[in-house]
Enzyme design. Structure first.
Site, PDB file in Angstrom:
ATOM      1  CG  ASN A 199      -1.797  -1.363   1.308  1.00 36.14           C
ATOM      2  OD1 ASN A 199      -1.459  -2.197   2.190  1.00 36.14           O
ATOM      3  ND2 ASN A 199      -2.625  -1.509   0.380  1.00 36.14           N
ATOM      4  CB  ILE A 258       0.446   6.208   2.673  1.00 36.59           C
ATOM      5  CG1 ILE A 258       1.797   6.478   2.915  1.00 36.59           C
ATOM      6  CG2 ILE A 258      -0.061   4.965   3.369  1.00 36.59           C
ATOM      7  CD1 ILE A 258       2.129   7.353   4.069  1.00 36.59           C
ATOM      8  CB  CYS A 259      -3.205   3.041  -0.784  1.00 37.55           C
ATOM      9  SG  CYS A 259      -4.805   2.660  -1.330  1.00 37.55           S
ATOM     10  CG  LEU A 260      -4.424   4.864   6.028  1.00 36.81           C
ATOM     11  CD1 LEU A 260      -4.243   3.306   6.524  1.00 36.81           C
ATOM     12  CD2 LEU A 260      -3.281   5.512   6.615  1.00 36.81           C
TER      13      LEU A 260
END
Ligand SMILES: [Zn+2]
Ligand SMILES: [Zn+2]
Lengths: 152, 483
Positions: free
Chosen positions: A79, A86-88
């Site tokens: 992620n 960041i993939c959050l």
């Protein structure tokens, strides 16, 4: 530049007086919306013992808009992409103005403990992760040792 | 999910959808209220404001021209609406409700104050939403009554402005007194560029105007405060010392802006958490965007421009505290402190008064028997109203549909360009993959010299090809869905 909102001043003060274990966040002298951040890799994860450097920026519309956070330390994680992005969810669609710098950084630490290869940002890493999780974790461990070990 | 630093939709403020960022048409009827506030200081002010609110609450009953939310408004009309909205955002000391005001103090930037100001003013006067209070940066429980009063006396009406925002740095504004500013725009520029400049200058002028309006209101406030201190004659719009103390001794910190404001605050309906009105009006739906799906990393990602515009969505705001969908708040107005518009004059407020509501009935200068919004009965203060986030931005659906229309238009344009390129250059987009599609359009004309094709024919061909492509597209997507 417009004066700093009270919220940012208070959050900064509280981050210093009541720090989060395993996380540091310090504002830049010449831009109080820009923070230098370190996050310790969670115990039991491939990132354990690593200390990761991040940058965090509070946009003009913070807290209505999420902080912008990026890893500066190279990291192998499905992620987090090569540029450290960041993939959050809490940084995007699930951001809420009731969240804070503190909670965002805790979420990032939690993301290190539990990667989600089904919602990837780094597609190649996610693919590796799905194909052979053990091997991927070994790579993550190797990278942590290589890039996230504090220099003495 | 996309990357962290960019916003989901980057196109929503371009093209026709630009109008959507402005106020909804429902604040159309507010001009008179906002501008008459300076001159007439009578009960008519209440009427004017209530009426202005009613326009919003009732969803703007028919305006003579351009009825309907999708009607194309002229630049002039759009600008008038924006200007009226900006006037509604001016904090005026004599427009107060229970010790608070009708417009925000200024914690958030001007361009983010895109809620329906007519509706919000109506809700505040009707005590369905807490007023906008002047916040304190900090509060100390040890402060004495005298200290609190002194601090409140020194509070400004509005936060200080950024005099030269970066975005307007090199934008000329000309003479603000003259409504026409075409002379600032070079006539030899292309039409599109002229329009862009016009819009930029308008925004810069509006920003400056609003600043001047607020400064004027600040000056009036200050002058009247000084006058009231010198003279024995009281200014009935200024708060009594008791009111100042009553307001701020029982305040609390808003969990979103971290500022200290008088209570009672609005409470989230789902989890009973406080939120000040200035923060509440910032909570909005997501801008129109395509749904985010968990993707299979081994499959290529579909580009947004290839997606069906009808799939665009805009989710209602969630509760910031517990993430319950459809964020809404309730507000219980203070019982012993009904002052200002629709209440007793603020200068008369005393802590001893058993019930301010009773008082207002006895000495009511500002009568509360003001004309109410039709069909919107003023319920007793005790009943609880639920205000949804969408209530104060009722134009979300129009926005969403306009964005869908814009995307649909754009993809139609793209198809047309694509087709015309193929017509002009038979090799265009012919990657030699050998499937039938790559042959030039209109085989029936292939035996003719291309230059002979009339414009009309060309258009017909483009249309046919566009239809064919879109049908093909449909087949594609439905077969994809079936998988
Ligand atoms: Zn607030
Ligand atoms: Zn809630």
């Amino acid at each position: 530049m417009a004066s700093l909102p009270k919220r940012i001043i208070k959050e900064t003060e509280r981050l210093i007086t009541d720090p989060v274990p395993g996380i540091t966040a310090e504002p830049h002298d010449d831009n109080l919306r820009y923070f230098e951040v370190t996050v310790e890799g969670p115990v039991g994860s491939p990132y354990e013992n690593g200390i990761f450097q991040l940058e965090l920026y509070l946009p003009d519309d913070y807290p209505m808009e999420a902080p912008k956070v990026r890893f500066l330390t190279k990291i192998y994680h499905p992620n987090i992409d090569r540029l450290g992005r960041i993939c959050l969810d809490v940084l995007k669609t699930n951001w809420s103005p009731a969240l804070q710098i503190r909670t965002v950084l805790l979420s990032i630490q939690a993301l290190l403990a539990s990667p989600n290869p089904n919602d990837p940002l780094a597609n190649d890493v996610a693919e590796d992760w799905i194909k052979d999780e053990e091997a991927a974790k070994q790579t993550a461990k190797k990278w942590s040792k290589l890039y996230a070990t504090p220099k003495q | 999910m996309g990357n962290v630093p960019t916003k989901l939709d980057d196109g929503s403020y371009q093209g026709d959808s630009r109008t959507n960022t402005s106020v909804s048409s429902s604040s159309n009827s507010n001009t008179s209220a906002a501008s008459s506030g300076n001159r007439s200081r009578h009960a008519s002010l209440v009427n004017a404001i209530l009426n202005s609110g009613s326009g919003g609450a009732m969803g703007s009953p028919g305006h003579s021209r351009n009825v309907g939310p999708y009607a194309r408004k002229s630049t002039r009309e759009r600008e008038e609406i924006k200007e009226r909205h900006a006037k509604n955002l001016v904090v005026k000391y004599d427009e107060n409700v229970d010790g608070g005001f009708m417009a925000p103090f200024g914690c958030y930037s001007f361009d983010k104050l895109d809620y329906d100001s007519g509706i919000v003013r109506g809700l505040i006067v009707n005590r369905k939403l807490a007023p906008f209070y002047t916040p304190l940066q900090d509060f100390d429980d040890s402060w004495s009554r005298m200290e609190i009063i002194k601090i409140v006396d020194g509070l400004p009406l509005h936060a200080s402005f950024n005099e030269n925002p970066e975005e307007f740095e090199d934008v000329p504004i000309g003479n603000l007194r003259k409504p026409n500013f075409d002379y600032l725009i070079d006539k030899s520029l292309p039409k599109k560029e002229k329009r862009r400049l016009h819009s930029k200058i308008f925004q810069a002028r509006l920003y400056r105007k609003r600043m001047l309006w607020q400064e004027k209101a600040n000056e009036t406030f200050l002058e009247h405060k000084i006058e009231a201190r010198k003279n024995t004659s009281k200014n009935k719009y200024l708060p009594s010392d008791d009111l100042k103390y009553e307001l701020y001794k029982n305040g609390s910190e808003c969990p979103i802006c971290f500022l200290y404001v008088p209570g009672p605050l609005n409470l989230s309906k789902c989890c009973q958490q406080p939120i000040c009105t200035e923060c509440f009006v910032q909570i909005r739906r997501a801008d129109p965007h395509f749904p985010h799906e968990e993707v299979d990393p081994t499959q290529p990602v579909t580009d947004d421009s290839e997606k069906d515009p009808n799939l665009l969505i805009s989710e209602a705001a969630n509760c910031p505290y517990c993430a319950t969908p459809d964020f809404s708040i309730t507000y219980q107005p203070p019982e012993g402190r009904r002052t200002g518009l629709g209440g007793e004059p603020p200068y008369k407020f005393t802590s001893q008064s058993q019930s301010a509501v009773e008082n207002s009935e006895k000495h009511g200068v500002l009568t509360k028997e003001s004309p109410l919004v039709e069909g919107d009965d003023l319920k007793p203060a005790k009943s609880v109203h639920v205000i949804m986030s969408d209530t104060i931005r009722p134009n979300w659906e129009v926005r969403l549909n306009k964005e869908r229309m814009r995307l649909a238009r754009r993809s139609a344009n793209a198809t047309a360009i694509h087709v015309s390129n193929r017509l002009i250059d038979p090799d265009y987009n012919n990657d030699g993959s050998g499937n039938g599609d790559s042959s030039p359009v209109g085989t029936n004309t292939s035996n003719r010299d291309r230059s002979d094709v009339t414009i009309e024919e060309l258009e017909n061909q483009m249309l046919n090809e566009a239809i064919r492509l879109s049908l093909e597209d449909k087949k594609h997507s439905s077969s994809r869905q079936r998988k």
